[in-house]
Write a protein that holds these residues in place. Structure first.
Motif, short mmCIF file in Angstrom:
data_model
loop_
_atom_site.label_atom_id
_atom_site.label_comp_id
_atom_site.label_asym_id
_atom_site.label_seq_id
_atom_site.Cartn_x
_atom_site.Cartn_y
_atom_site.Cartn_z
N GLN A 59 -5.30 13.15 -5.84
CA GLN A 59 -6.60 12.70 -5.42
C GLN A 59 -6.55 11.21 -5.34
OE1 GLN A 59 -9.72 14.52 -5.19
NE2 GLN A 59 -10.03 12.78 -3.96
N GLN A 60 -5.79 10.39 -6.27
CA GLN A 60 -5.70 8.89 -5.77
C GLN A 60 -5.05 8.46 -4.73
OE1 GLN A 60 -4.29 5.08 -8.30
NE2 GLN A 60 -5.13 6.95 -9.67
N ALA A 61 -4.26 9.27 -4.47
CA ALA A 61 -3.21 9.18 -3.33
C ALA A 61 -4.01 9.48 -1.75
CB ALA A 61 -2.04 9.95 -3.22
N LEU A 62 -4.78 10.34 -2.05
CA LEU A 62 -5.71 10.72 -0.74
C LEU A 62 -6.86 9.52 -0.59
CD1 LEU A 62 -6.03 12.87 1.43
CD2 LEU A 62 -7.81 13.86 -0.35
N ASP A 63 -7.49 9.22 -1.75
CA ASP A 63 -8.25 7.95 -1.57
C ASP A 63 -7.72 6.78 -1.09
OD1 ASP A 63 -10.10 9.89 -2.50
OD2 ASP A 63 -10.09 9.16 -4.59
N ARG A 64 -6.43 6.36 -1.59
CA ARG A 64 -5.90 5.23 -1.04
C ARG A 64 -5.43 5.34 0.28
NH1 ARG A 64 -3.70 1.33 -4.68
NH2 ARG A 64 -4.18 2.00 -6.90
N PHE A 65 -5.13 6.55 0.89
CA PHE A 65 -4.43 6.75 2.20
C PHE A 65 -5.80 6.74 3.02
CE2 PHE A 65 -3.50 9.22 5.93
CZ PHE A 65 -2.27 8.70 6.25
N GLN A 66 -7.01 7.19 2.69
CA GLN A 66 -8.23 7.34 3.47
C GLN A 66 -8.60 5.78 3.54
OE1 GLN A 66 -10.66 10.06 1.73
NE2 GLN A 66 -9.97 11.91 2.52
N GLU A 67 -8.61 5.11 2.61
CA GLU A 67 -9.13 3.82 2.41
C GLU A 67 -8.14 2.74 3.47
OE1 GLU A 67 -9.55 0.04 -0.81
OE2 GLU A 67 -9.13 1.98 -1.26
N MET A 68 -6.84 3.12 3.32
CA MET A 68 -5.94 2.48 4.30
C MET A 68 -6.16 2.58 5.59
SD MET A 68 -1.94 3.02 3.96
CE MET A 68 -0.70 1.98 4.35
N GLN A 69 -6.85 3.93 6.22
CA GLN A 69 -6.98 4.03 7.48
C GLN A 69 -7.99 3.04 7.96
OE1 GLN A 69 -7.26 8.27 8.79
NE2 GLN A 69 -6.82 8.60 6.59
N HIS A 70 -8.86 2.54 7.13
CA HIS A 70 -9.94 1.75 7.66
C HIS A 70 -9.45 0.18 7.66
CE1 HIS A 70 -12.90 4.84 7.29
NE2 HIS A 70 -12.55 5.00 6.15
N THR A 71 -8.19 -0.06 6.91
CA THR A 71 -7.93 -1.67 6.73
C THR A 71 -6.89 -2.07 7.51
OG1 THR A 71 -6.98 -1.10 4.59
CG2 THR A 71 -9.34 -1.75 4.37
N ALA A 98 0.90 -1.32 0.00
CA ALA A 98 0.01 0.05 -0.09
C ALA A 98 0.94 1.21 0.05
CB ALA A 98 -0.79 -0.18 1.09
N THR A 99 1.90 1.24 0.72
CA THR A 99 2.80 2.40 0.76
C THR A 99 3.54 2.60 -0.53
OG1 THR A 99 3.27 1.93 3.21
CG2 THR A 99 4.93 3.24 1.84
N ALA A 100 4.01 1.54 -1.35
CA ALA A 100 4.51 1.45 -2.69
C ALA A 100 3.34 2.04 -3.72
CB ALA A 100 5.17 0.17 -3.09
N ALA A 101 2.23 1.73 -3.47
CA ALA A 101 1.18 2.39 -4.27
C ALA A 101 1.02 3.94 -3.88
CB ALA A 101 -0.32 1.51 -3.98
N LEU A 102 0.95 4.36 -2.78
CA LEU A 102 0.99 5.73 -2.45
C LEU A 102 2.31 6.40 -3.25
CD1 LEU A 102 -0.31 5.74 1.23
CD2 LEU A 102 -1.38 6.56 -0.78
N LYS A 103 3.34 5.77 -3.02
CA LYS A 103 4.52 6.52 -3.81
C LYS A 103 4.51 6.46 -5.39
CE LYS A 103 8.80 7.80 -3.93
NZ LYS A 103 9.12 9.04 -3.15
N ALA A 104 3.74 5.56 -5.88
CA ALA A 104 3.55 5.43 -7.29
C ALA A 104 2.73 6.78 -7.68
CB ALA A 104 2.81 4.36 -7.87
N CYS A 105 1.66 7.04 -6.68
CA CYS A 105 0.60 8.10 -6.84
C CYS A 105 1.38 9.50 -6.80
CB CYS A 105 -0.59 7.93 -5.96
SG CYS A 105 -1.29 6.83 -6.16
N GLN A 106 2.58 9.56 -5.95
CA GLN A 106 3.17 10.71 -5.74
C GLN A 106 4.10 11.01 -6.90
OE1 GLN A 106 6.09 10.57 -2.62
NE2 GLN A 106 6.53 12.78 -2.54
N LEU A 107 4.91 10.04 -7.33
CA LEU A 107 5.52 10.31 -8.54
C LEU A 107 4.47 10.55 -9.80
CD1 LEU A 107 7.70 6.97 -8.21
CD2 LEU A 107 8.48 9.36 -8.01
N GLY A 108 3.41 10.20 -9.94
CA GLY A 108 2.41 10.55 -11.08
C GLY A 108 1.53 11.79 -10.79
N ALA A 109 1.98 12.60 -9.65
CA ALA A 109 1.06 13.72 -9.44
C ALA A 109 -0.42 13.18 -9.08
CB ALA A 109 1.41 14.98 -10.15
N LEU A 110 -0.71 12.14 -8.90
CA LEU A 110 -2.17 11.72 -8.74
C LEU A 110 -2.61 12.18 -7.37
CD1 LEU A 110 -1.95 8.49 -10.75
CD2 LEU A 110 -2.42 10.72 -11.71
#
Length: 405
Positions: free
Chosen positions: A327-339, A313-325
């Motif tokens: 909104q996707q990074a924020l959505d993934r982090f919020q989902e991460m807090q639930h799981t 999940a951290t690697a996915a957030l890093k990919a979003c950061q590299l791609g300047a995504l």
């Protein structure tokens, strides 16, 4: 006179009959004892295979006066599987048992599996003192000891014992594939990749064919030594032994070398060999793509992954950061807090994506979540915070927030 002789003959006949009857009774008793021992031994072996070593040990306590070395060996085999080496050592208190090399070998293997390698080494020396007439059990003891030294990261001892075994002396058994694999694994743990590869190439001249264990250990050694080229070369040289462990080690090595093309090629190799990638495979491949800044490839791989964990999940957030995504990074982090419970390494890429996209309000709102997540900012977080403060128009409020950390 004749009557006296006749009486003597009758008495002698009675004694002979009595002696024959006694011998027959003794033979029957011995036969019953052997049958009982066979039954007890078979029961001890069955209990050991079922993991019921306490019940196996209880068989010895029922009729201790009839202890037999075969029965004790079967019980020690159950104790070996349960890594209950302390109980097995207690059974060697009888001198007669310490003279049985097969029993010594079983207890030695049990000690080694429990990482009690010093006790295993003492038993191995005792076994050698018996002039070892059972190479199979001696080899089991040696391999168990090599495995113990592998896990205890005592590779010099493992390498020395393997050297003694390769000299084909009468006191040492010849090494097999398990022997070589254990020592290669020990060298891999210590990042001694030149010696690990040397042993791998020694196996065929020693009439020992490498297997998946040997290859996986050698590839892991290349990974620890940052020799990704050698890791991929090994897979090419021995494709018949490629398994998921070896390929994952090669993926990790490729990640260190930022060789994302080769990482994707290994995924194709797994597909051709009908191997299902696991979370380790995806994590290594995504990390490799991130290091090469191939975030599109990383996100494509993430879509194929059937599950996730904190590292992935951290690697996915890093990919979003590299791609300047952002909104996707924020959505993934919020989902991460639930799981799962995110750490600061997962927080930083999401925070960085918002800062890079100049989403100051969202970035500062996210920053306010740190105390509630029980996270402390690290150096990376503070650098991003300073960048946000420098470019944000709400710098006064941001300074107040900064002071809280």
């Amino acid at each position: 006179m004749r009557q006296a002789v006749r009486c003597a003959d009758v008495a002698l006949g009675r004694r002979r009959h009595s002696s024959a009857g006694l011998q027959s009774a003794l033979r029957q008793a011995e036969k019953r004892r052997r049958v009982w021992l066979r039954q007890q031994t078979a029961q001890a072996i069955t209990l050991g295979r079922q993991g019921r070593w306490e019940e196996s040990l209880a068989l010895l306590q029922s009729d201790s006066f009839q202890l037999d070395v075969k029965l004790v060996t079967a019980v020690c085999g159950a104790l070996q599987r349960a890594i209950a080496w302390q109980q097995a050592l207690l059974l060697l208190a009888y001198d007669d048992f310490r003279r049985d090399e097969r029993l010594l070998g079983v207890v030695c293997a049990g000690c080694a599996k429990g990482w009690a390698w010093q006790q295993a080494l003492d038993l191995l020396d005792a076994q050698k003192a018996l002039l070892d007439r059972s190479p199979r059990f001696s080899l089991e003891s040696h391999n168990a000891l090599l495995s113990a030294w592998d896990h205890c990261q005592l590779w010099p001892l493992a390498l020395r014992l393997l050297g003694d075994m390769k000299r084909s002396e009468a006191a040492e058994p010849a090494p097999d594939v398990v022997s070589f694999s254990s020592v290669i694994s020990a060298l891999a743990r210590a990042a001694q990749w030149p010696q690990a590869l040397g042993l791998l190439h020694e196996m065929k001249p020693s009439h020992t064919e490498p297997n998946v264990m040997s290859l996986g250990a050698a590839v892991s050694a290349c990974d620890k030594g940052h020799m990704w080229q050698m890791a991929y070369a090994l897979l090419d040289q021995m494709p018949e032994h490629c398994n998921l462990v070896a390929i994952n080690a090669a993926l990790s090595a490729g990640g260190r070398g930022n060789r994302w093309e080769l990482a994707l090629g290994l995924f194709q190799l797994m597909s051709r060999r009908s191997l299902q990638p696991d979370l380790v495979s995806y994590t290594s491949a995504v990390t490799c793509c991130n290091r090469s800044r191939e975030w599109v490839k990383a996100l494509q791989l993430l879509k194929l992954c059937p599950g996730t964990n904190l590292v992935l999940a951290t690697a996915a957030l890093k990919a979003c950061q590299l791609g300047a995504l952002w909104q996707q990074a924020l959505d993934r982090f919020q989902e991460m807090q639930h799981t799962m419970q995110p750490d600061i390494a997962a927080f930083n890429p999401c925070f960085g994506a918002l800062v890079s996209a100049r989403r100051w309000l969202l970035a500062l709102q996210l920053l306010e979540l740190l105390p509630g997540l029980n996270l402390q900012p690290d150096g990376g977080t503070k650098r991003l915070m300073l960048q946000a403060l420098a470019q944000s128009k709400r710098w006064q409020g941001s300074l107040q927030l900064m002071s809280n950390f």
